[in-house]
Write a protein that holds these residues in place. Sequence first.
Motif, mmCIF file in Angstrom:
data_model
loop_
_atom_site.group_PDB
_atom_site.id
_atom_site.type_symbol
_atom_site.label_atom_id
_atom_site.label_comp_id
_atom_site.label_asym_id
_atom_site.label_seq_id
_atom_site.Cartn_x
_atom_site.Cartn_y
_atom_site.Cartn_z
ATOM 1 N N HIS A 161 0.869 -1.171 0.000
ATOM 2 C CA HIS A 161 0.000 0.000 0.000
ATOM 3 C C HIS A 161 0.902 1.216 0.000
ATOM 4 O O HIS A 161 1.835 1.289 0.800
ATOM 5 N N ARG A 162 0.619 2.135 -0.904
ATOM 6 C CA ARG A 162 1.331 3.415 -0.885
ATOM 7 C C ARG A 162 0.402 4.450 -0.284
ATOM 8 O O ARG A 162 -0.725 4.629 -0.739
ATOM 9 N N GLU A 163 0.875 5.138 0.727
ATOM 10 C CA GLU A 163 0.020 6.072 1.455
ATOM 11 C C GLU A 163 -0.053 7.406 0.713
ATOM 12 O O GLU A 163 0.854 8.228 0.795
ATOM 13 N N VAL A 168 -6.198 8.120 1.305
ATOM 14 C CA VAL A 168 -6.335 7.176 0.192
ATOM 15 C C VAL A 168 -5.026 6.401 0.053
ATOM 16 O O VAL A 168 -3.945 6.977 0.151
ATOM 17 N N GLU A 169 -5.142 5.108 -0.141
ATOM 18 C CA GLU A 169 -3.950 4.289 -0.351
ATOM 19 C C GLU A 169 -4.001 3.648 -1.730
ATOM 20 O O GLU A 169 -5.067 3.259 -2.191
ATOM 21 N N GLU A 170 -2.846 3.609 -2.373
ATOM 22 C CA GLU A 170 -2.738 2.947 -3.677
ATOM 23 C C GLU A 170 -2.194 1.551 -3.445
ATOM 24 O O GLU A 170 -1.211 1.362 -2.741
ATOM 25 N N LEU A 171 -2.861 0.558 -4.048
ATOM 26 C CA LEU A 171 -2.433 -0.832 -3.908
ATOM 27 C C LEU A 171 -1.613 -1.200 -5.143
ATOM 28 O O LEU A 171 -2.086 -1.062 -6.269
ATOM 29 N N THR A 172 -0.381 -1.647 -4.908
ATOM 30 C CA THR A 172 0.513 -1.914 -6.038
ATOM 31 C C THR A 172 1.284 -3.212 -5.820
ATOM 32 O O THR A 172 1.722 -3.496 -4.701
ATOM 33 N N ARG B 11 -5.568 12.777 -9.712
ATOM 34 C CA ARG B 11 -5.846 11.475 -9.136
ATOM 35 C C ARG B 11 -7.335 11.180 -9.289
ATOM 36 O O ARG B 11 -8.164 12.025 -8.978
ATOM 37 N N THR B 183 2.584 -2.918 -10.836
ATOM 38 C CA THR B 183 1.221 -2.782 -11.342
ATOM 39 C C THR B 183 0.312 -2.249 -10.247
ATOM 40 O O THR B 183 0.235 -2.824 -9.164
ATOM 41 N N VAL B 184 -0.388 -1.157 -10.561
ATOM 42 C CA VAL B 184 -1.372 -0.643 -9.600
ATOM 43 C C VAL B 184 -2.621 -1.503 -9.709
ATOM 44 O O VAL B 184 -3.162 -1.693 -10.795
ATOM 45 N N THR B 185 -3.058 -2.054 -8.565
ATOM 46 C CA THR B 185 -4.217 -2.947 -8.600
ATOM 47 C C THR B 185 -5.477 -2.296 -8.041
ATOM 48 O O THR B 185 -6.559 -2.853 -8.150
ATOM 49 N N GLY B 186 -5.355 -1.132 -7.426
ATOM 50 C CA GLY B 186 -6.563 -0.483 -6.915
ATOM 51 C C GLY B 186 -6.268 0.605 -5.913
ATOM 52 O O GLY B 186 -5.103 0.961 -5.678
ATOM 53 N N PHE B 187 -7.346 1.139 -5.365
ATOM 54 C CA PHE B 187 -7.237 2.159 -4.321
ATOM 55 C C PHE B 187 -8.083 1.751 -3.139
ATOM 56 O O PHE B 187 -9.035 0.993 -3.278
ATOM 57 N N GLU B 188 -7.727 2.257 -1.993
ATOM 58 C CA GLU B 188 -8.491 1.953 -0.801
ATOM 59 C C GLU B 188 -8.628 3.221 0.030
ATOM 60 O O GLU B 188 -7.657 3.947 0.233
ATOM 61 N N GLU B 189 -9.858 3.485 0.462
ATOM 62 C CA GLU B 189 -10.075 4.603 1.392
ATOM 63 C C GLU B 189 -9.813 4.078 2.784
ATOM 64 O O GLU B 189 -10.300 3.015 3.146
ATOM 65 N N VAL B 190 -9.044 4.823 3.542
ATOM 66 C CA VAL B 190 -8.822 4.381 4.918
ATOM 67 C C VAL B 190 -9.412 5.412 5.870
ATOM 68 O O VAL B 190 -9.755 6.516 5.473
#
Lengths: 263, 316
Positions: A161-163, A168-172, B11, B183-190
Amino acid sequence: MKVLVTVKEVAEVADDFEIAGTEVDERYLEYDLNEWDDYAVEEAVQLKEDGPADEVVTVTIGPERAEETIRMALAKGADRAVRVWDDALEDVDMLDVETKTNLLAAVVEEEDPDLILTGVQSGDDALGATGVSLADQLGFQWGAVVNALDFDADAGVASVHRELEGGVEELTDIEIPAVLTIQTGINEPRYASLRGIRQAQSKEIAAKTLGDIGLDAGAVESDLTLTSMYEPESESDATIFEGDAGETAGQLAEVLREKGVAE
Amino acid sequence: MSDVLAVTEHRRGELRDVSYEVITAGRELADATGGDLHLAVISGDTERFAEDLDREGVDYIHTVSDGEEFNHDVYVQAIEALHAELDPEVVVMPNSVNGLDYAPAVANRLDLPLATDAVGMEYDGGLTVTREMYGSKVETAVEVGGDQQAVTVRGAEWPAAEGVGDAEISAFDVDIDTDAGSTVTGFEEVGGGDVDISEADFIVSIGRGIEEEENLDLIRDLVEATDATLASSRPIVDNGWLPKNRQVGQSGKVVTPTVYLAIGISGAVQHVAGMKGADNIIAVNTDPNAPIFDIADYGIVGDLFEVVPELIEQFS
C-alpha cells in the motif's frame, strides 16, 4: 532472500538552540536512529522472522560516531552492518541525492540484495529522494511511501500500500528486485532486548572507504551547497494566556464558552 | 535553455490543487530566467485537464495521453522525453507522495541535481531554493549547482494560478515502454469507522507530547467533560494508540471545526495541512517556538499535564 536496509543516524535539535554559520551548534544536537529507518529495520527483521528473508544487512553513510546508532539496528535483529565513510566526505556540508545514490549503489553491487528498504525520508535534511533514485540507478523496481507490505516469496512480488494524501492508499504489486521506501506506522518497531543488545556487540560492522567500494572522490561532489541557515521568523499573532496552569486553563475555558463549543 | 517545465498532478479524474500551484511557482521562475513556462499533463483525461490548466502565465501545455492513473514508469519516461525535446533550465514537480515516487528517478536518469520540498525559489543566474531542516526548526538557503536542475515544491506554499490563459496546447507523443514490473491494482479509502472527525464542531487533538499511551486517559477525560471529539496527529496513530480515523493531516482527515484545541502537537506542516481551516486554533505546548503557535489564535505555553487537569476542573 537478502534484505538490505539503509539506516541513517540523524541529528535532533533541542527546543532552544543556536546556529553557528550554516550549522546548528553541536551542543544542541542529539543523535539517534532516523525514525523512518526504525520502521524499515523492523519490517526487514519481520521478513526474516516470517521466513522470506535469510539475511538482513544494514548500510549506513556516516562517520564512526554512527556506530552506536548502527548497533541499535543490530540489536533489533539485523545480522550485520556496512558503514561507508571517507575523509572526502568530511567536508561536504550537505550530501546530495546523487552522492548518496552513488555510495549506496556501490554497496548494493557488492551485497547483491533482492529487496532494499529505506525510510521515506530522514528527520534532519528530509530530502525524501534517496530510495527512488537508488532504485532507478540500479534498474530495480520501486515504490515510495509504503505503509503496508505483504511479500509473496514464491512469486517474488511485494504487494504494497502506498500512502497517498487524504486517507487514500494505492495498492501496487512490485516485482523484486525492488526498493521500497517505508513510511512510519507500517509496523510497531520493537525495543531492543537486553539479549539483542548483547548479541549486537559481536555482530560485524564493516567500515568501508570510497576506495573499498570502488569509487573515487569525484563520486561525492555535491551539487547542493548550504549557503545560510536561520530560524524561521515567528509569524505568531496568537494571544498567549499568562499565569500558572490554573489561570491559563481558566482563560482557555472562557474562550471555549465564548465560542459556544463547551459549557 | 531558459525555459521552465512544470509537471501537474491528478488522481481519480481530478486535478490536484498542487497542479495550479506549480504553475505559479513555475511562472515566477520563468520570469526570472527569462524563458517560457511549459506544463506537462500526463495520463488520464489530458484534454480536459489541459483546458482547466490553461491559466494566466502558461505558455505551452504538452499532453501525454498514455495511461489513466499515475504510474511512475509513464511519468519518468514522459518527462525524460519532454526534457530532451524542450531542454528546460528547471523542472518543477510537486513534492507530493506521487511526486516523490518519480522526481528522484527523473533527476537520476537525466543527471540533474535535485532539491526537494522547496518552500521558496530564487533565481539570479543560478538557482537557490529555500528549504526547511530538522522538522521545520530551521530554514536554509541551498544553492543548486549544474546548468539544469530539478526541484520539487511543497504544496500550499505558492498560490494557485488563476485567470484564463492563452497557452498553446499540443499532444506530445512518447514511446512508452510499458513492460514494467509494478502494477497498480486499486485504491483503498482508509480511516472510516465509528466517527467522522471532519464533521466535528469542537476537536481536542493530541500529539507526541502525551508521551505514553496510558496518558491518553487524561485527554479522554477532557473530551468527556467538554463534549468534544477526540483526534490526533500522526505519531499517535503510528503508535497504534488511536485508530486511523482519528488522524488529522495530509495523510489523514482535513477538519474545519469551530475550535481546534491542539495539545502537545508541534505543528508539523503535514499536520497543519489538515487543520488550518479551523475557525479558532488553540495550542497548548511546552515549546514557545513550536510552529503550531504560528497558526494559533490562542495559546498556552505550558505543560499539558498541569494545564489539562485544570481545564477538566473548569468543566466539572
